[in-house]
Motif scaffolding. Structure first.
Motif, PDB file in Angstrom:
ATOM      1  N   LEU A  64       0.808  -1.211   0.000  1.00  0.00           N
ATOM      2  CA  LEU A  64       0.000   0.000   0.000  1.00  0.00           C
ATOM      3  C   LEU A  64       0.850   1.275   0.000  1.00  0.00           C
ATOM      4  CD1 LEU A  64      -2.858  -1.032   2.448  1.00  0.00           C
ATOM      5  CD2 LEU A  64      -2.820  -1.167  -0.051  1.00  0.00           C
ATOM      6  N   LEU A  65       2.066   1.168   0.503  1.00  0.00           N
ATOM      7  CA  LEU A  65       2.953   2.331   0.564  1.00  0.00           C
ATOM      8  C   LEU A  65       3.970   2.358  -0.574  1.00  0.00           C
ATOM      9  CD1 LEU A  65       3.692   2.321   4.403  1.00  0.00           C
ATOM     10  CD2 LEU A  65       2.249   3.943   3.155  1.00  0.00           C
ATOM     11  N   SER A  66       3.805   1.480  -1.547  1.00  0.00           N
ATOM     12  CA  SER A  66       4.833   1.306  -2.582  1.00  0.00           C
ATOM     13  C   SER A  66       5.215   2.587  -3.308  1.00  0.00           C
ATOM     14  CB  SER A  66       4.397   0.246  -3.594  1.00  0.00           C
ATOM     15  OG  SER A  66       3.247   0.677  -4.297  1.00  0.00           O
ATOM     16  N   GLY A  67       4.302   3.524  -3.465  1.00  0.00           N
ATOM     17  CA  GLY A  67       4.641   4.759  -4.160  1.00  0.00           C
ATOM     18  C   GLY A  67       5.165   5.846  -3.260  1.00  0.00           C
ATOM     19  N   VAL A  68       5.203   5.582  -1.960  1.00  0.00           N
ATOM     20  CA  VAL A  68       5.552   6.621  -0.995  1.00  0.00           C
ATOM     21  C   VAL A  68       6.912   6.394  -0.348  1.00  0.00           C
ATOM     22  CG1 VAL A  68       4.819   7.766   1.127  1.00  0.00           C
ATOM     23  CG2 VAL A  68       3.117   7.027  -0.527  1.00  0.00           C
ATOM     24  N   ILE A  69       7.258   5.137  -0.082  1.00  0.00           N
ATOM     25  CA  ILE A  69       8.515   4.877   0.616  1.00  0.00           C
ATOM     26  C   ILE A  69       9.525   4.219  -0.312  1.00  0.00           C
ATOM     27  CG2 ILE A  69       7.527   4.732   2.929  1.00  0.00           C
ATOM     28  CD1 ILE A  69       7.571   1.704   2.689  1.00  0.00           C
ATOM     29  N   SER A  70      10.762   4.590  -0.160  1.00  0.00           N
ATOM     30  CA  SER A  70      11.804   4.054  -1.031  1.00  0.00           C
ATOM     31  C   SER A  70      12.119   2.598  -0.726  1.00  0.00           C
ATOM     32  CB  SER A  70      13.071   4.901  -0.931  1.00  0.00           C
ATOM     33  OG  SER A  70      13.542   4.910   0.397  1.00  0.00           O
ATOM     34  N   ALA A  71      11.877   2.137   0.491  1.00  0.00           N
ATOM     35  CA  ALA A  71      12.147   0.741   0.841  1.00  0.00           C
ATOM     36  C   ALA A  71      11.305  -0.204   0.004  1.00  0.00           C
ATOM     37  CB  ALA A  71      11.894   0.500   2.326  1.00  0.00           C
ATOM     38  N   SER A  72      10.163   0.256  -0.483  1.00  0.00           N
ATOM     39  CA  SER A  72       9.311  -0.605  -1.281  1.00  0.00           C
ATOM     40  C   SER A  72       9.984  -0.973  -2.596  1.00  0.00           C
ATOM     41  CB  SER A  72       7.961   0.050  -1.540  1.00  0.00           C
ATOM     42  OG  SER A  72       8.119   1.191  -2.340  1.00  0.00           O
ATOM     43  N   HIS A  73      10.904  -0.121  -3.043  1.00  0.00           N
ATOM     44  CA  HIS A  73      11.664  -0.427  -4.256  1.00  0.00           C
ATOM     45  C   HIS A  73      12.409  -1.744  -4.074  1.00  0.00           C
ATOM     46  CE1 HIS A  73      14.297  -0.018  -7.686  1.00  0.00           C
ATOM     47  NE2 HIS A  73      15.307  -0.169  -6.881  1.00  0.00           N
ATOM     48  N   GLU A  74      13.035  -1.915  -2.927  1.00  0.00           N
ATOM     49  CA  GLU A  74      13.771  -3.150  -2.643  1.00  0.00           C
ATOM     50  C   GLU A  74      12.827  -4.344  -2.622  1.00  0.00           C
ATOM     51  OE1 GLU A  74      17.035  -3.385  -2.568  1.00  0.00           O
ATOM     52  OE2 GLU A  74      17.161  -1.236  -2.902  1.00  0.00           O
ATOM     53  N   ALA A  75      11.655  -4.160  -2.066  1.00  0.00           N
ATOM     54  CA  ALA A  75      10.683  -5.254  -2.021  1.00  0.00           C
ATOM     55  C   ALA A  75      10.226  -5.630  -3.422  1.00  0.00           C
ATOM     56  CB  ALA A  75       9.487  -4.856  -1.162  1.00  0.00           C
ATOM     57  N   ARG A  76       9.980  -4.618  -4.266  1.00  0.00           N
ATOM     58  CA  ARG A  76       9.574  -4.907  -5.651  1.00  0.00           C
ATOM     59  C   ARG A  76      10.687  -5.627  -6.398  1.00  0.00           C
ATOM     60  NH1 ARG A  76       7.236   0.495  -5.796  1.00  0.00           N
ATOM     61  NH2 ARG A  76       9.159   1.133  -6.769  1.00  0.00           N
ATOM     62  N   MET A  77      11.934  -5.187  -6.209  1.00  0.00           N
ATOM     63  CA  MET A  77      13.048  -5.835  -6.891  1.00  0.00           C
ATOM     64  C   MET A  77      13.175  -7.294  -6.441  1.00  0.00           C
ATOM     65  SD  MET A  77      14.059  -3.652  -9.025  1.00  0.00           S
ATOM     66  CE  MET A  77      15.547  -4.402  -9.636  1.00  0.00           C
ATOM     67  N   LYS A  79      10.716  -9.136  -5.365  1.00  0.00           N
ATOM     68  CA  LYS A  79       9.574  -9.836  -5.957  1.00  0.00           C
ATOM     69  C   LYS A  79       9.856 -10.167  -7.421  1.00  0.00           C
ATOM     70  CE  LYS A  79       4.631  -9.255  -6.816  1.00  0.00           C
ATOM     71  NZ  LYS A  79       3.487  -8.342  -6.687  1.00  0.00           N
ATOM     72  N   TYR A  80      10.450  -9.216  -8.151  1.00  0.00           N
ATOM     73  CA  TYR A  80      10.796  -9.460  -9.553  1.00  0.00           C
ATOM     74  C   TYR A  80      11.799 -10.604  -9.670  1.00  0.00           C
ATOM     75  CZ  TYR A  80       8.681  -4.856 -10.483  1.00  0.00           C
ATOM     76  OH  TYR A  80       7.834  -3.791 -10.571  1.00  0.00           O
ATOM     77  N   ALA A  81      12.805 -10.595  -8.809  1.00  0.00           N
ATOM     78  CA  ALA A  81      13.816 -11.652  -8.845  1.00  0.00           C
ATOM     79  C   ALA A  81      13.177 -13.009  -8.579  1.00  0.00           C
ATOM     80  CB  ALA A  81      14.920 -11.360  -7.826  1.00  0.00           C
ATOM     81  N   GLU A  82      12.269 -13.050  -7.627  1.00  0.00           N
ATOM     82  CA  GLU A  82      11.563 -14.296  -7.314  1.00  0.00           C
ATOM     83  C   GLU A  82      10.750 -14.768  -8.523  1.00  0.00           C
ATOM     84  OE1 GLU A  82       7.900 -15.510  -4.444  1.00  0.00           O
ATOM     85  OE2 GLU A  82       9.482 -14.293  -3.539  1.00  0.00           O
ATOM     86  N   GLN A  83      10.063 -13.840  -9.166  1.00  0.00           N
ATOM     87  CA  GLN A  83       9.268 -14.196 -10.340  1.00  0.00           C
ATOM     88  C   GLN A  83      10.171 -14.664 -11.480  1.00  0.00           C
ATOM     89  OE1 GLN A  83       7.120 -10.486 -10.682  1.00  0.00           O
ATOM     90  NE2 GLN A  83       5.255 -11.420  -9.883  1.00  0.00           N
ATOM     91  N   MET A  84      11.319 -14.026 -11.633  1.00  0.00           N
ATOM     92  CA  MET A  84      12.246 -14.431 -12.687  1.00  0.00           C
ATOM     93  C   MET A  84      12.762 -15.845 -12.454  1.00  0.00           C
ATOM     94  SD  MET A  84      14.475 -10.980 -13.439  1.00  0.00           S
ATOM     95  CE  MET A  84      15.611 -11.837 -14.512  1.00  0.00           C
ATOM     96  N   ARG A  85      13.016 -16.210 -11.200  1.00  0.00           N
ATOM     97  CA  ARG A  85      13.508 -17.554 -10.891  1.00  0.00           C
ATOM     98  C   ARG A  85      12.492 -18.625 -11.265  1.00  0.00           C
ATOM     99  NH1 ARG A  85      15.964 -14.743  -6.671  1.00  0.00           N
ATOM    100  NH2 ARG A  85      14.201 -14.994  -5.276  1.00  0.00           N
ATOM    101  N   SER A  86      11.212 -18.264 -11.295  1.00  0.00           N
ATOM    102  CA  SER A  86      10.188 -19.253 -11.613  1.00  0.00           C
ATOM    103  C   SER A  86      10.020 -19.455 -13.130  1.00  0.00           C
ATOM    104  CB  SER A  86       8.845 -18.847 -10.992  1.00  0.00           C
ATOM    105  OG  SER A  86       8.321 -17.705 -11.649  1.00  0.00           O
ATOM    106  N   LEU A  87      10.688 -18.618 -13.921  1.00  0.00           N
ATOM    107  CA  LEU A  87      10.603 -18.739 -15.382  1.00  0.00           C
ATOM    108  C   LEU A  87      11.538 -19.836 -15.887  1.00  0.00           C
ATOM    109  CD1 LEU A  87      10.737 -14.951 -16.349  1.00  0.00           C
ATOM    110  CD2 LEU A  87       8.709 -16.417 -16.260  1.00  0.00           C
ATOM    111  N   ASP A  88      11.261 -20.320 -17.090  1.00  0.00           N
ATOM    112  CA  ASP A  88      12.164 -21.293 -17.700  1.00  0.00           C
ATOM    113  C   ASP A  88      13.474 -20.589 -18.063  1.00  0.00           C
ATOM    114  OD1 ASP A  88      12.119 -20.542 -20.757  1.00  0.00           O
ATOM    115  OD2 ASP A  88      10.021 -20.530 -20.115  1.00  0.00           O
ATOM    116  N   PHE A  89      14.499 -21.379 -18.321  1.00  0.00           N
ATOM    117  CA  PHE A  89      15.835 -20.838 -18.558  1.00  0.00           C
ATOM    118  C   PHE A  89      15.857 -19.850 -19.717  1.00  0.00           C
ATOM    119  CE2 PHE A  89      19.972 -20.942 -20.669  1.00  0.00           C
ATOM    120  CZ  PHE A  89      20.781 -20.518 -19.633  1.00  0.00           C
ATOM    121  N   LYS A  90      15.182 -20.172 -20.813  1.00  0.00           N
ATOM    122  CA  LYS A  90      15.192 -19.304 -21.993  1.00  0.00           C
ATOM    123  C   LYS A  90      14.586 -17.934 -21.662  1.00  0.00           C
ATOM    124  CE  LYS A  90      13.781 -19.053 -26.812  1.00  0.00           C
ATOM    125  NZ  LYS A  90      13.094 -19.722 -27.919  1.00  0.00           N
ATOM    126  N   SER A  91      13.477 -17.922 -20.945  1.00  0.00           N
ATOM    127  CA  SER A  91      12.838 -16.656 -20.557  1.00  0.00           C
ATOM    128  C   SER A  91      13.717 -15.863 -19.605  1.00  0.00           C
ATOM    129  CB  SER A  91      11.479 -16.928 -19.917  1.00  0.00           C
ATOM    130  OG  SER A  91      10.611 -17.551 -20.838  1.00  0.00           O
TER     131      SER A  91
END
Length: 108
Positions: A64-77, A79-91
């Protein structure tokens, strides 16, 4: 500091649950008018109200605070890394190449 993004995030989470403002207001024992003011960025909820709304929406404060606090940037990054790990190798490789191209061309 602009806190209107908090309202935007609350609205998005509410809509994701297919709830009306009235339904959220009922869940958190507030008026629908007040929920509307929060969502439009006209009012900033107290910490207590914010917590009640977050719990009702089953949302983390970071979401809910993602646009207000800079720490949320780290959380989003993270989350992205976690999502990337779930992709196949080619993706994963395609995304890595995109990131490398961006970083190579991004002005420092």
């Amino acid at each position: 500091m602009d806190f209107s993004d908090i309202g935007f995030q609350i609205r998005a989470k509410r809509k994701a649950k297919s709830w009306s403002q009235e339904k959220l207001a009922e869940e958190v024992h507030l008026s629908a008018a007040y929920i509307g003011m929060i969502e439009r960025g006209e009012k900033i909820p107290t910490l207590e109200t914010f917590s009640v709304i977050a719990n009702a929406l089953e949302a983390s404060a970071d979401e809910l605070l993602s646009g207000v606090i800079s720490a949320s940037h780290e959380a989003r990054m993270s989350k992205y890394a976690e999502q990337m790990r779930s992709l196949d190798f080619k993706s994963q490789r395609v995304l890595q190449e995109i990131i490398e191209i961006f970083l190579k061309n991004y002005p420092k």
